[in-house]
Structure formats: C-alpha cells, structure tokens
Write an enzyme that holds these catalytic residues in place. Structure first.
Site, PDB file in Angstrom:
ATOM      1  N   ASP A 163       0.839  -1.207   0.000  1.00 55.67           N
ATOM      2  CA  ASP A 163       0.000   0.000   0.000  1.00 55.67           C
ATOM      3  C   ASP A 163       0.872   1.255   0.000  1.00 55.67           C
ATOM      4  OD1 ASP A 163       0.883  -0.187   2.594  1.00 55.67           O
ATOM      5  OD2 ASP A 163      -1.088   0.005   3.531  1.00 55.67           O
TER       6      ASP A 163
ATOM      7  N   ASP B  66      -1.122  -6.128  -0.398  1.00 53.18           N
ATOM      8  CA  ASP B  66      -1.505  -5.570   0.906  1.00 53.18           C
ATOM      9  C   ASP B  66      -3.005  -5.371   1.019  1.00 53.18           C
ATOM     10  OD1 ASP B  66       0.703  -5.257   2.534  1.00 53.18           O
ATOM     11  OD2 ASP B  66       1.134  -3.205   1.876  1.00 53.18           O
TER      12      ASP B  66
ATOM     13  N   GLU C 132       9.181  -4.329  10.399  1.00 58.29           N
ATOM     14  CA  GLU C 132       9.600  -3.018   9.878  1.00 58.29           C
ATOM     15  C   GLU C 132      10.120  -2.126  11.009  1.00 58.29           C
ATOM     16  OE1 GLU C 132       6.835  -1.008   7.275  1.00 58.29           O
ATOM     17  OE2 GLU C 132       8.111   0.780   7.166  1.00 58.29           O
TER      18      GLU C 132
HETATM   19  O1  KIV Z   1       3.496  -1.112   1.653  1.00 55.76           O
HETATM   20  C1  KIV Z   1       4.662  -1.526   1.611  1.00 55.76           C
HETATM   21  O2  KIV Z   1       5.421  -1.265   0.677  1.00 55.76           O
HETATM   22  C2  KIV Z   1       5.131  -2.362   2.711  1.00 55.76           C
HETATM   23  C3  KIV Z   1       6.592  -2.619   2.785  1.00 55.76           C
HETATM   24  C4  KIV Z   1       7.256  -1.416   3.322  1.00 55.76           C
HETATM   25  C5  KIV Z   1       6.916  -3.829   3.552  1.00 55.76           C
HETATM   26  O3  KIV Z   1       4.366  -2.772   3.534  1.00 55.76           O
END
Ligand code: KIV
Length: 274
Positions: free
Chosen positions: A49, A88, A187
């Site tokens: 996301d 996501d 993260e």
């Molecule tokens: O949205 C994204 O790119 C992520 C990464 C930072 C793991 O969740």
C-alpha cells in the site's frame, strides 16, 4: 510448466520453507513493466500500500483503497512468471471484523490472481490471521513500525528501544506466527529485537529497517532506485539513482522539441507509395 503452460511460480509454502535457509529476496512492485524487470531477481513481490505514497503522492498509506490495491495487484501479476505475489490489505479493509477481512482478502485473491495477502497488526489481528488461513488465504503478517497506524503512533520512527516496545513487538510476532501466517514483515525495529524474533518464531522474518538478522529483506523499489524522494531513510540503500536520469531525458526531449530536432525524419510517417 503448469497444465496451462505457465512457468511455475514460488508459492507461499516455498517461501515459508526458506526459514533459516537461503535468504528471501523481496521488493515492492506496482506496475506490469516494473514487475517484469524485478521478477527474475526476486522470490517475492509485494504490491504494497506504499503505492499510495510512491505513485499517488499521498502523505501516508491511510487513504489507499481496496480498488487501488486490486488494480495494481492485477497489473503486477500480469508481469510475473517466477516470484510469489502478495498484495496488501489496505487500511480499513480488514480491521473491523474477521469476516470483513475474509471478504476483502478473497476479492483481492480472486480479482488479482495473487498468492496471498499481507496485513498489519499484532496480537489484536491474530484471530483474523487464523480465520483467513483456515479458509484458504495465505497471510503475511507485518509488525514493528506499522505505517497504517501512523495517526495513533504519532509518526514514523524505529521501534524496540524500550523494554516495553521490545516486549510488545515480540508478543505481536509470536501471536501472528502462531495464528498461521506464512511469513512476517518486521519493519523499523532495532537489531536485537529483530534477531530475537527471528530466532523465536518458526516462519521467516522479512526485514525492512530491521537489520540483516532477518530471514529475508524487502525495500520499497522506488526508494532503492532513487525515484521516490530526496529524503533517504537510514535503512535504504540506493542501488541506482534513476531520478536524475529521467530528469535529464525530459530536459533533452524538451530541448529537441523546442529546437525542432524532434521528431526527425526517422520518427515521421510518410504516405505509402501507390
Ligand atoms: O506497503 C509496503 O510497501 C510495505 C513494505 C514497506 C513492507 O508494507
């Protein structure tokens, strides 16, 4: 090759089986052409996301919608022949109930052809992770710094500096792993905590700003291509600096158009001879 003549892609089970073994290479992707370029080099491509910030200029990921994730998930899936593709679940599409999470995750799986979904959250999301995995939806967890929580967390910063923070992240990681996730993104977490989590759980950890102690690594691809912003967080290594190359190409194009050098004869259609 599968029955459809399509090359076999890495499954979530294959990613899970890499725990403690060969490091797992992951990047984000949002479009078909970039997915095609990254695919041969990556084990997992995440349609993150982060698309909201990287491609749409949003300040945070909070306003990203399910329809945006589905459109970009489908685009990435079209460009991939090798990597496992994870999409996501955006903010607001899964936190209300496990049923809401299943409905929206199933839509993502059906409409994009991806291999699984990722959701942010710790102990409070464990029941949802168990509900999805028991019903055929592979889930990647995401603990530590959780960008969708930016408004309650009060900003983006690395975590795990205090005993309380460290204990919470550890508890979150264990809860999500025990709920049946196939992998866990960690993260913005200090190295000792990331190391401890990696040793404590039986699924692979995929770090972003969480040290080399993790079983794999992920970066936002535009960050590591030097495309996203001038600001470079400490955990990002710029493997290329494409921003200035694109700006130079635009400048050359503008110069050529203004000087009448483009389009030249070779770029111009002439009537066919009768
Ligand atoms: O949205 C994204 O790119 C992520 C990464 C930072 C793991 O969740």
């Amino acid at each position: 090759m599968s029955a459809q003549g399509e090359q076999k892609r890495l499954t979530t089970k294959a990613i899970q089986a890499r725990k403690g073994g060969e490091r797992i290479v992951c990047l984000t992707a949002y479009t078909t052409p970039i997915a095609r370029l990254l695919d041969p080099h990556c084990d997992l491509l995440l349609v993150g996301d982060s698309v909201g910030m990287v491609l749409y200029g949003m300040e945070t990921t909070v306003a990203v919608t399910l329809d945006m994730m589905i459109a970009h998930g489908r685009a990435v899936r079209r460009g991939v022949a090798h990597a496992c593709v994870i999409v996501d679940l955006p903010f607001g599409s899964y936190q209300e109930s496990k049923e809401q999470a299943f409905r929206n995750a199933a839509r993502i799986m059906q409409e994009t052809g991806c291999d699984g979904v990722k959701l942010e959250g710790g102990q409070e999301m464990a029941e949802t992770v168990a509900f999805l995995t028991a019903r055929g939806i592979p889930v990647c967890g995401h603990v530590g710094l959780m960008p969708q929580m930016v408004n309650t967390a009060g900003g983006f910063r690395a975590l795990g500096h205090t005993d309380e923070e460290a204990a919470r992240i550890r508890g979150d990681a264990v809860a999500i792993a025990e709920a049946g996730a196939f992998a866990l993104v960690v993260e913005g977490t200090v190295e000792p905590v990331a190391r401890e989590i990696t040793a404590a759980i039986t699924i692979p950890t995929i770090g972003i700003g969480a040290s080399a102690a993790c079983d794999g690594q992920i970066l936002v691809s535009d960050d590591m291509f030097g495309l996203f912003s001038e600001f470079q967080p400490r955990f990002v290594k710029r493997f290329a600096n494409l921003g200035p190359l694109i700006a130079d190409a635009a400048r050359s194009y503008a110069d050529d158009v203004r000087a009448g050098r483009f389009p030249a004869k070779e770029h111009t259609f002439q009537p066919r001879r009768q």
